[in-house]
Design an enzyme around this catalytic site. Structure first.
Site, PDB file in Angstrom:
ATOM      1  N   GLY A   1       0.820  -1.197   0.000  1.00 43.77           N
ATOM      2  CA  GLY A   1       0.000   0.000   0.000  1.00 43.77           C
ATOM      3  C   GLY A   1       0.860   1.256   0.000  1.00 43.77           C
ATOM      4  N   LEU A   2       0.349   2.304   0.644  1.00 40.72           N
ATOM      5  CA  LEU A   2       1.032   3.606   0.719  1.00 40.72           C
ATOM      6  C   LEU A   2       1.346   4.145  -0.675  1.00 40.72           C
ATOM      7  CD1 LEU A   2       3.511   3.068   3.712  1.00 40.72           C
ATOM      8  CD2 LEU A   2       1.323   4.252   3.735  1.00 40.72           C
ATOM      9  N   CYS A   3       0.424   3.955  -1.603  1.00 41.10           N
ATOM     10  CA  CYS A   3       0.627   4.456  -2.966  1.00 41.10           C
ATOM     11  C   CYS A   3      -0.633   5.168  -3.460  1.00 41.10           C
ATOM     12  CB  CYS A   3       1.019   3.320  -3.909  1.00 41.10           C
ATOM     13  SG  CYS A   3      -0.066   1.878  -3.864  1.00 41.10           S
ATOM     14  N   GLY A   4      -1.318   5.845  -2.546  1.00 41.43           N
ATOM     15  CA  GLY A   4      -2.507   6.596  -2.944  1.00 41.43           C
ATOM     16  C   GLY A   4      -3.636   5.663  -3.368  1.00 41.43           C
TER      17      GLY A   4
END
Length: 360
Positions: free
Chosen positions: A123-126
Site C-alpha cells: 500500500g502507501l501508494c494513494g
C-alpha cells in the site's frame, strides 16, 4: 476566658486567611503546570511530525530509485523485443499466402473470459490499487451482463486479497508482482494463461494493468492478450490495436529540481527477410514458437509498466505526505510560540503585580 476565646477565634480566622493565599498559589501553580504540559505535548508532536517527514522523504527517494531501475529493465529488454518483432514480421510476410493456424490465434465464440489483474504488493501508494480494482469490477459487471463467465488471475497481493475475500469472484491463480519482475515471473504467468486458453477453459484473455504515463497520471487499461493476431498486434476492448513495431518507453528525468517522466516513442524498422532464406521447420511451427515468445515479452513489459505506475503513485503519495507534514509542523510551531509567549506574559504580569503589591 472571653479574651482567650476571642484570641483563639482571631487565630483561627487569621489561620484561614493566611491559608487562603497559599491555596490560591497552589491553584496558580497547577495552572502553570498544565500550561507547561501543553507546551511539552506540542513540542513532542512537532518532533514526531519532523521524524515522519524524514520517513516520507526517504520513501519518496527510494521509490524514485526503483522507478529508474524499472526504466533500465525496460531499456535493457528492448534489443530482444526489437529483434523478435523483426523476425515475426518477416515470417508473416513469407507465410501470408499460406493457410497457417496457430492455437494462440484461434478465435472462438466467447463464453468464458480469463481476466488477468495487475495490482501492487504493498500500500502507501494513494489510490493506485483502488483504481485498478474498480476498473476490474466494472469490466466483470459488463461481461456478466453479457452472460459471459469470468475467471480471475491476480498478480499482486493487494488484488489477490481483495478478490479472494469476496465469494462472487472466482480466483483461479494468484502471483506476486515482486520488486523487479523478470522473464521467469512473466513465464510463470504466461504458462497459466496459455494452458487455460489452449484447453478451451477460456475463450478470451484480457489484461487489466496501469499504463505508466507520468508521475501524476496513470491510465488503467484493459488489453486483449489472447487470441493474438499473427502480426502480433495488441488490441484493447474498444478495438484499438497497436502495431508491434510501435514501441514506447518511459524515462525518469529531472526538470527544475523536480522528478518528471517523459515517454519516448520508437518505431522498430521492420523489413522483409532475405528471399533466399529457407526455413527447415513448417511455418506453423515457427509461428507457434514466435508468438509465445512475443506474448511473454508483452506480458513482461506490462508487469514493468504496472510496477513503475505503483512506484510513481507511491512517490506522489509520499510527496503529498511530506508537504502536509511541513504545513502541520509550521502550524504546530506557531501554536507552540503563541502558548510560550502567553506563559511568559503571564509570569511577567505576576511578577510586576507582586512587586507593586509589596511596594504599596
Amino acid at each position: 476566658m472571653a479574651a482567650t476565646m476571642l484570641a483563639s477565634k482571631q487565630g483561627a480566622f487569621m489561620g484561614r486567611s493566611s491559608f487562603a493565599p497559599a491555596q490560591q498559589q497552589g491553584v496558580a501553580r497547577r495552572g502553570s503546570l498544565q500550561v507547561t504540559a501543553g507546551l511539552k505535548e506540542v513540542r513532542d508532536r512537532i518532533a514526531s511530525v519532523k521524524n515522519t517527514n524524514k520517513i516520507t522523504d526517504a520513501m519518496k527517494l527510494v521509490a524514485a530509485a526503483k522507478v529508474r531501475r524499472a526504466q533500465e529493465a525496460v531499456v535493457n529488454g528492448r534489443p530482444f523485443s526489437e529483434n523478435l518483432v523483426k523476425v515475426l514480421y518477416g515470417v508473416n510476410q513469407r507465410i501470408r499466402q499460406e493457410d497457417v493456424d496457430s492455437p494462440l490465434c484461434a478465435v472462438r465464440p466467447v463464453k468464458s473470459v480469463l481476466l488477468v489483474i495487475l495490482t501492487g504488493d504493498r500500500g502507501l501508494c494513494g489510490g493506485y490499487n483502488n483504481f485498478i480494482i474498480k476498473k476490474s469490477e466494472q469490466r466483470i459487471r459488463e461481461l456478466n451482463a453479457l452472460g459471459v463467465k469470468v475467471n480471475l488471475v491476480c498478480v499482486g497481493r493487494k488484488g489477490a486479497q481483495y478478490f479472494s475475500k469476496r465469494k462472487q469472484y472466482n480466483v483461479t491463480k494468484s502471483f506476486s508482482l515482486g520488486a523487479a519482475p523478470s522473464t521467469k515471473d512473466a513465464q510463470g504467468i504466461a504458462d497459466e494463461i496459455f494452458a487455460s486458453f489452449i484447453a478451451q477453459e477460456s475463450d478470451k484473455v484480457e489484461l487489466v494493468f496501469t499504463k505508466f504515463i507520468s508521475l501524476i497520471t496513470s491510465d488503467p487499461t484493459i488489453q486483449t492478450l489472447l487470441p493474438m493476431t499473427p502480426m502480433g498486434e495488441l488490441c484493447d476492448v474498444d478495438g484499438k490495436c497497436v502495431d508491434a513495431a510501435d514501441d514506447e518507453i518511459f524515462k525518469l528525468t529531472t526538470k527544475g529540481g523536480e522528478f518528471v517522466v517523459e515517454r519516448e516513442k520508437n518505431t522498430i524498422a521492420t523489413e522483409a527477410l532475405d528471399p533466399t532464406l529457407i526455413f527447415e521447420q513448417e511455418p506453423a511451427q515457427i509461428l507457434d514458437a514466435l508468438l509465445p515468445l512475443y506474448m511473454n515479452s508483452c506480458l513482461l513489459r506490462s508487469l514493468q509498466e504496472a510496477l513503475a505506475s505503483e512506484l510513481a503513485a507511491r512517490m506522489n503519495a509520499m510527496n503529498n505526505a511530506s508537504d502536509n507534514a511541513k504545513e502541520l509542523r509550521k502550524a504546530l510551531t506557531i501554536q507552540y510560540n503563541k502558548q510560550r509567549q502567553a506563559k511568559i506574559t503571564q509570569e511577567l504580569s505576576e511578577i510586576v503585580g507582586g512587586a507593586a503589591a509589596t511596594s504599596g
